[in-house]
Write an enzyme that holds these catalytic residues in place. Sequence first.
Site, short mmCIF file in Angstrom:
data_model
loop_
_atom_site.label_atom_id
_atom_site.label_comp_id
_atom_site.label_asym_id
_atom_site.label_seq_id
_atom_site.Cartn_x
_atom_site.Cartn_y
_atom_site.Cartn_z
N ASP A 35 41.64 82.67 23.53
CA ASP A 35 42.96 83.06 24.02
C ASP A 35 43.24 82.31 25.32
O ASP A 35 43.50 82.89 26.36
CB ASP A 35 43.03 84.57 24.24
CG ASP A 35 44.41 85.02 24.68
OD1 ASP A 35 45.38 84.31 24.37
OD2 ASP A 35 44.52 86.08 25.32
N GLY B 141 45.91 95.40 28.25
CA GLY B 141 46.08 94.58 27.06
C GLY B 141 46.07 95.44 25.83
O GLY B 141 46.14 96.66 25.91
#
Lengths: 221, 369
Positions: B237, B89
């Site tokens: 998220d 990420g």
Amino acid sequence: MAAVRTFFLPHYPTYPIHICMFQDVSNAAYLRSQLLEANPDFDYAFLDAAMILSASHLLSASFLALHAHLTHRSKTRTPHSELVFRLHPNPNIGEAYKRFGISDSSSTLIAVKFGKLSKREDGKGDMSGEDVGKFLGEVVQGKCVDVGEQGEEVERFRDLGRIGKVYKVGAPGNKNGNGNGNGKKRAREDADGEGDGDTEPVDKVLEMEMVILGMMTIKGS
Amino acid sequence: MNVGLEVACGQQTNSPEKDVPELIDKPSKIARHHHIFPTYTLEFPTLPAIMPEIASPPSPIAVPPQSSSPLHILPPPFTDSNLTVLTQGAEALVYLTTFLTPSTPVVLKYRPPKPYRHPILDKRLTKARLLAEARVLVKCRKEGVKVPGVIGGDYENGWLVLEYIDGVTTRKCLDEWVHRVGMKVVQQDRERGNAERKLEAAAENGVQGEEQELWDLMRRVGSAVGKLHEIGVCHGDLTTSNLMVRKKARSRTEEPHPWPAGRQTASAIREAAITDVDAAPSPAEPMESELSGDIVIIDFGLATQTIADEDRAVDLYVLERAFAATHPAAEPLFREVLKVYGDSFKGAKVVLRRLEDVRLRGRKRSMLG
């Protein structure tokens, strides 16, 4: 000569961890006095077997202690005291020894020895499993219990009620369902020595273990 | 990105004859000191000679995608362990490895230091974020929300060891479902491609059982998110990729894991890194078992402990957008999620009302006044 199992943690393959368990120990007070005198021969972590939930619990604390020692961020003097310290959810060394170390009345104990760390002037720092077994067999008056290949037997004498109390998991009304009375009942079953209290609530114990591992990891932050 | 490029250059210059162990070893030494920029000026002149080699790779996997090659040197004790990259990420690298025993598969989440930040600030940010994540995970675990447990970690060095969840992402479930429904509709009627039609057509086609499972999955998503919000945690998220469906057999003792326990060969690592993780599990498995597992919420890197309706509504909004992005046909599915969410805890209805507002203005509050 006591039966010692040696474990190697992934990622620290060169640091053996010797684990040895005893029951019906009669000289816990002597062992404790030697620890308090800081006798270099007694540089071991003597733990109350009732307070060790599982092999993962013990190995995780060992890993954290070893890691702290090797990255020079130990909070205590020796890796063995660090192990006792790491087990406790709060950063209080005295409290940790009180909860997880042996007391004068302990009858079951788990001895942990890091095989490759001790710094001794006479070069006797590195200990093999045999050395450890020989030494413990001499000093501990009790019956040695094999901890099993995967360390699965370390949970034999555990007291879920006491463990839950220290980590504050399993309080009544908690969704984990480890109600206090429940935990005590299971602990008594465990104390009978056949460990069939494990069969039914395995999931709950695993759940508890996961929370405890997490608490040990984030403590002192 | 920049660092990756430099490392890749370093690979090429240092070992032009494609010695594989060299490929793995050399960049690590360079990357370890990459913030000092040691010898790049010396190495760059040789670069053009290498360029043709990059342009025409000898084999399809000769030039690994930069994002999946191990670019960072892990802190001890993982420095010398060969780990499989799962994903990467913006803030963290996720590896698969073992912990405590050679048969326990775990996920290692490592937040590498960001070279563009001041080292002290970097340390503080990394520590704060990692701890926030770990605390939220432990809290969830304590309260009975299904999340990966924290097994170990070192917040000074920026790594966290998490329980490995064996399963598929909800996103993959949805994608597969959409794909299958699409196929059926194409077979039945090529002209009516309407989304709603597809749903009806699928139902008519006799896939009700499967359909039922999917709706059931949605209900479980709704209650999982509801439970999370109930205990005062907002994910930050929440996407379909961050909702995993755990495979049914979850007892860790009986299940032998296929993961390599010890060291791997260099080529195996590259192979694993290149293969998309989502593509790794065999697609031959029956869908039913995939859909019926527990919902496990993962990736709490942006999670906050809050009970504000706004944050909860934004969580749902983000999830809604993720559903909409899968396929227009997924919209009624999300309505089911919301329905269950609305009943899951006291105050959920208020959140749903707030969601209407968020839909109108988007995720960010207007800063105009």
